[in-house]
Design an enzyme around this catalytic site. Structure first.
Site, PDB file in Angstrom:
ATOM      1  N   SER A 189       5.433  -6.770   3.669  1.00  0.00           N
ATOM      2  CA  SER A 189       5.996  -6.997   5.005  1.00  0.00           C
ATOM      3  C   SER A 189       6.790  -8.308   5.037  1.00  0.00           C
ATOM      4  O   SER A 189       6.578  -9.198   4.205  1.00  0.00           O
ATOM      5  CB  SER A 189       4.857  -7.049   6.019  1.00  0.00           C
ATOM      6  OG  SER A 189       3.980  -8.097   5.661  1.00  0.00           O
ATOM      7  N   CYS A 227       9.812   1.664   3.306  1.00  0.00           N
ATOM      8  CA  CYS A 227      10.723   0.582   3.697  1.00  0.00           C
ATOM      9  C   CYS A 227      12.132   1.127   3.905  1.00  0.00           C
ATOM     10  O   CYS A 227      12.980   0.447   4.456  1.00  0.00           O
ATOM     11  CB  CYS A 227      10.722  -0.518   2.656  1.00  0.00           C
ATOM     12  SG  CYS A 227      11.463   0.013   1.121  1.00  0.00           S
ATOM     13  N   LYS A 263      -1.194  -7.534  -9.069  1.00  0.00           N
ATOM     14  CA  LYS A 263      -2.175  -7.514  -7.982  1.00  0.00           C
ATOM     15  C   LYS A 263      -1.746  -6.474  -6.960  1.00  0.00           C
ATOM     16  O   LYS A 263      -0.854  -6.693  -6.144  1.00  0.00           O
ATOM     17  CB  LYS A 263      -2.298  -8.886  -7.306  1.00  0.00           C
ATOM     18  CG  LYS A 263      -3.534  -8.920  -6.420  1.00  0.00           C
ATOM     19  CD  LYS A 263      -3.383  -9.724  -5.166  1.00  0.00           C
ATOM     20  CE  LYS A 263      -2.576  -9.104  -4.082  1.00  0.00           C
ATOM     21  NZ  LYS A 263      -3.179  -7.918  -3.422  1.00  0.00           N
ATOM     22  N   GLU A 267       9.515  -3.472  13.134  1.00  0.00           N
ATOM     23  CA  GLU A 267       9.153  -2.407  12.200  1.00  0.00           C
ATOM     24  C   GLU A 267       7.860  -1.752  12.693  1.00  0.00           C
ATOM     25  O   GLU A 267       6.841  -2.426  12.886  1.00  0.00           O
ATOM     26  CB  GLU A 267       8.935  -3.005  10.799  1.00  0.00           C
ATOM     27  CG  GLU A 267       8.599  -1.942   9.767  1.00  0.00           C
ATOM     28  CD  GLU A 267       8.465  -2.511   8.354  1.00  0.00           C
ATOM     29  OE1 GLU A 267       7.885  -3.597   8.197  1.00  0.00           O
ATOM     30  OE2 GLU A 267       8.935  -1.841   7.414  1.00  0.00           O
ATOM     31  N   PHE A 283       0.809  -1.233   0.000  1.00  0.00           N
ATOM     32  CA  PHE A 283       0.000   0.000   0.000  1.00  0.00           C
ATOM     33  C   PHE A 283       0.836   1.272   0.000  1.00  0.00           C
ATOM     34  O   PHE A 283       0.341   2.345  -0.328  1.00  0.00           O
ATOM     35  CB  PHE A 283      -0.934   0.019   1.228  1.00  0.00           C
ATOM     36  CG  PHE A 283      -0.229   0.417   2.506  1.00  0.00           C
ATOM     37  CD1 PHE A 283       0.011   1.770   2.800  1.00  0.00           C
ATOM     38  CD2 PHE A 283       0.233  -0.526   3.416  1.00  0.00           C
ATOM     39  CE1 PHE A 283       0.676   2.158   3.953  1.00  0.00           C
ATOM     40  CE2 PHE A 283       0.902  -0.150   4.572  1.00  0.00           C
ATOM     41  CZ  PHE A 283       1.124   1.196   4.834  1.00  0.00           C
TER      42      PHE A 283
HETATM   43  P1  NAD Z   1       1.668  -6.538   3.293  1.00  0.00           P
HETATM   44  O1  NAD Z   1       2.714  -7.591   3.421  1.00  0.00           O
HETATM   45  O2  NAD Z   1       0.576  -6.514   4.287  1.00  0.00           O
HETATM   46  O3  NAD Z   1       0.950  -6.643   1.849  1.00  0.00           O
HETATM   47  C1  NAD Z   1       1.688  -6.667   0.661  1.00  0.00           C
HETATM   48  C2  NAD Z   1       0.880  -7.412  -0.400  1.00  0.00           C
HETATM   49  O4  NAD Z   1       0.672  -8.756   0.018  1.00  0.00           O
HETATM   50  C3  NAD Z   1      -0.501  -6.826  -0.658  1.00  0.00           C
HETATM   51  O5  NAD Z   1      -0.776  -6.896  -2.031  1.00  0.00           O
HETATM   52  C4  NAD Z   1      -1.423  -7.720   0.140  1.00  0.00           C
HETATM   53  O6  NAD Z   1      -2.718  -7.815  -0.418  1.00  0.00           O
HETATM   54  C5  NAD Z   1      -0.720  -9.062   0.097  1.00  0.00           C
HETATM   55  N1  NAD Z   1      -0.916  -9.854   1.320  1.00  0.00           N
HETATM   56  C6  NAD Z   1      -1.025  -9.378   2.598  1.00  0.00           C
HETATM   57  N2  NAD Z   1      -1.153 -10.409   3.464  1.00  0.00           N
HETATM   58  C7  NAD Z   1      -1.120 -11.535   2.731  1.00  0.00           C
HETATM   59  C8  NAD Z   1      -1.195 -12.918   3.062  1.00  0.00           C
HETATM   60  N3  NAD Z   1      -1.314 -13.328   4.326  1.00  0.00           N
HETATM   61  N4  NAD Z   1      -1.147 -13.818   2.070  1.00  0.00           N
HETATM   62  C9  NAD Z   1      -1.015 -13.421   0.788  1.00  0.00           C
HETATM   63  N5  NAD Z   1      -0.925 -12.117   0.410  1.00  0.00           N
HETATM   64  C10 NAD Z   1      -0.977 -11.187   1.369  1.00  0.00           C
HETATM   65  O7  NAD Z   1       2.449  -5.148   3.223  1.00  0.00           O
HETATM   66  P2  NAD Z   1       1.827  -3.679   3.268  1.00  0.00           P
HETATM   67  O8  NAD Z   1       1.334  -3.417   4.644  1.00  0.00           O
HETATM   68  O9  NAD Z   1       0.926  -3.475   2.124  1.00  0.00           O
HETATM   69  O10 NAD Z   1       3.137  -2.818   2.983  1.00  0.00           O
HETATM   70  C11 NAD Z   1       4.023  -2.400   3.984  1.00  0.00           C
HETATM   71  C12 NAD Z   1       5.218  -3.315   4.102  1.00  0.00           C
HETATM   72  O11 NAD Z   1       5.905  -3.368   2.854  1.00  0.00           O
HETATM   73  C13 NAD Z   1       6.239  -2.823   5.110  1.00  0.00           C
HETATM   74  O12 NAD Z   1       6.677  -3.913   5.864  1.00  0.00           O
HETATM   75  C14 NAD Z   1       7.354  -2.249   4.248  1.00  0.00           C
HETATM   76  O13 NAD Z   1       8.622  -2.247   4.865  1.00  0.00           O
HETATM   77  C15 NAD Z   1       7.309  -3.183   3.082  1.00  0.00           C
HETATM   78  N6  NAD Z   1       7.920  -2.588   1.903  1.00  0.00           N
HETATM   79  C16 NAD Z   1       9.122  -3.088   1.498  1.00  0.00           C
HETATM   80  C17 NAD Z   1       9.777  -2.526   0.405  1.00  0.00           C
HETATM   81  C18 NAD Z   1      11.101  -3.065  -0.045  1.00  0.00           C
HETATM   82  O14 NAD Z   1      11.536  -2.695  -1.127  1.00  0.00           O
HETATM   83  N7  NAD Z   1      11.765  -3.911   0.726  1.00  0.00           N
HETATM   84  C19 NAD Z   1       9.188  -1.460  -0.298  1.00  0.00           C
HETATM   85  C20 NAD Z   1       7.944  -0.991   0.135  1.00  0.00           C
HETATM   86  C21 NAD Z   1       7.319  -1.562   1.241  1.00  0.00           C
END
Ligand code: NAD
Length: 483
Positions: free
Chosen positions: A227, A282, A174, A383, A150
């Site tokens: 995450s 991130c 997605k 985090e 997000f």
């Molecule tokens: P999230 O892990 O909750 O969701 C990411 C994606 O995975 C979304 O599309 C979501 O629908 C899907 N998802 C969530 N839970 C799932 C599950 N149990 N099974 C399958 N799919 C699932 O992450 P978020 O809250 O959207 O984003 C924030 C996180 O992203 C933070 O931890 C941040 O550090 C990380 N991030 C990392 C980078 C990087 O380059 N390392 C860049 C941006 C964000």
């Protein structure tokens, strides 16, 4: 009325077969912006079929012609630059200039993809044996998918889609169901490109569609950003299903400040790193380790500058920090602050219970600073993904490096110093994938791979840069004799 979002499959906007829709609210105004389908495995299967059917025609489209689509995409993105930026503010809550910065970064990835005809070339060697020549060839590998977070709803999908398709693959995106609308706009734009059917597909949804992507036998590889627990799940599930995977996870980024640093410039930079996008990056600075007598200076200057940040509605041009993404995120962040205090941290600046006139229901969390933070404290380890900066003291440079390397994460780390010796030792010894020297947000540009180590990355080939060409192509070795 709020838009009921559709999927984009095989060159057409189609309704998901689900009856479950996820409301998407503006976190500042609470306005209902859209309803996002929680697409099912069957929706994903349709997208895979369309992408599979589209693959042969697309891979045979000359690479020069594929790159031409990227030039046109760039122009269309420039035309809709403000629309997308404003939508990012509305669905995510960040400030308008931050959204513009993110869209600009996304466009840079489109620029990068125009170079695929050069970057996809491979090499060769004649006479490896008498009359035998040998060379490599890179080919598109099939259907790829990306599952994105997000926090950068416009930029992160653009890290992947342009390069993947210009390499000749077909693609399924997605996005996060928390921020799906800017990708709805991107696909309106992609529709204007008149790409062959099935080259780009959008499936909106949450866990069910993610799982279906990870498990579908028709998908060659998956790019994931999100995450750490989900990144790990994506890595394990995809590899179990024989897929290529690059899974970028969460972070806890440390910044060391040496006593010799230019304090004013350093703190100004740290402000942006800690509180930009309300800490939902991130690459956000989460912990400052001040060495020796740098501590008091950093603490006082950070407190002064953070206290002056203008928190408000993201579409207001004077706002410097907007909301966090949702009421759930606000609650989680505030709970972590409380747990940190319960474990012995002290408040320097408390951003809880901040309200903004006219947006009383908005999910604002003000800039927060905690001190007296030990390595065992939850705010030093987990985090928070919010505007919370923890301050720690180190006796010397070595202790600062040890504190940083102690973290389970390894996304980024920075040092502020005027001493080249410390700078060199820092980049040599610190176990993080993106290193900043007098840079608070160590964000690689599109032509470099995005680093990430330890629990911040699962896989081998990273996103962006030359790694992305490797990831999105299959290498073939040809050994040839004509006599
Ligand atoms: P999230 O892990 O909750 O969701 C990411 C994606 O995975 C979304 O599309 C979501 O629908 C899907 N998802 C969530 N839970 C799932 C599950 N149990 N099974 C399958 N799919 C699932 O992450 P978020 O809250 O959207 O984003 C924030 C996180 O992203 C933070 O931890 C941040 O550090 C990380 N991030 C990392 C980078 C990087 O380059 N390392 C860049 C941006 C964000």
């Amino acid at each position: 009325m709020a838009k009921k979002l559709k999927n984009y499959i095989g060159g057409e906007w189609v309704e998901s077969i689900t009856s479950d829709y996820i409301p998407v609210h503006d976190p500042a105004t609470c306005e209902l912006l859209a309803e996002c389908p929680d697409s099912t495995a069957e929706d994903v299967d349709r997208a895979v079929q369309a992408a599979t059917e589209g693959f042969d025609e697309w891979r045979r489209t000359p690479v020069m012609n594929r790159a031409q689509y990227m030039y046109r995409l760039k122009t269309l993105l420039e035309d809709r630059f403000e629309d997308i930026s404003r939508m990012v503010v509305q669905e995510n809550g960040k400030a308008l200039d931050e959204a513009r910065g993110e869209v600009r970064r996304g466009i840079e990835s489109v620029d990068f993809a125009t170079g695929v005809p050069f970057m996809m070339r491979a090499d060769g060697l004649e006479d490896v044996s008498s009359g035998i020549d040998e060379f490599t060839m890179r080919q598109p590998a099939g259907v790829f998918a990306a599952i994105t977070p997000f926090n950068f709803p416009a930029m992160v999908p653009l890290w992947f889609l342009p390069t993947a398709i210009t390499c000749g693959n077909t693609f399924i995106l997605k996005p996060s169901p928390q921020t799906p609308i800017s990708m709805d706009i991107l696909f309106e734009i992609l529709e204007e490109l008149d790409l062959p059917e099935g080259v780009v597909n959008l499936v909106q949804g949450g866990k069910a569609s993610s799982m279906a992507i990870m498990e579908h036998p028709g998908i060659k590889g998956v790019s994931f950003v999100g995450s750490t627990p989900v990144a790990k799940l994506v890595y394990e599930t995809c590899t179990r299903h024989g897929k290529r995977v690059q899974a970028q996870g969460g972070a806890k980024n440390y910044i060391a400040v040496m006593p010799d640093a230019n304090m004013e410039a350093s703190v100004k930079n740290i402000m942006g790193a800690a509180y930009g996008c309300a800490g939902q990056r991130c690459l956000a600075a989460a912990v400052v380790v001040a060495v020796g007598d740098a501590y008091d200076k950093v603490r006082d200057e950070v407190a002064k500058q953070a206290g002056n940040l203008r928190v408000g509605y993201g579409l207001n041009e004077t706002t410097q920090m907007g909301t966090v993404v949702s009421a759930a995120a606000k609650e989680r962040i505030e709970n972590l602050i409380q747990r940190g205090l319960d474990e012995g941290a002290k408040v320097v600046l408390d951003g809880r219970n901040v309200t903004v006139a006219g947006f009383e229901e908005g999910t604002f969390v003000g800039p927060t600073i905690l001190e007296n933070v030990t390595p065992e404290n939850i705010v030093a380890k987990e985090e928070i993904f919010g505007p919370v900066l923890s301050l720690m003291k180190a006796e010397n440079f070595d202790e600062a490096v040890d504190l940083i390397n102690n973290s389970r994460y390894g996304n980024a780390a920075s040092i502020f110093t005027t001493n080249g010796g410390y700078a060199r030792d820092f980049k040599y010894r610190v176990n993080a994938g993106n290193i900043g020297i007098n840079i608070g947000v160590a964000a690689p540009s599109a032509s470099f791979p995005f680093g990430g180590q330890k629990d911040s990355f699962f896989g081998d080939l990273h996103g962006q840069g030359s790694d992305s060409i490797e990831f999105y192509t299959e290498r073939k070795i040809i050994i040839e004799r004509w006599i």
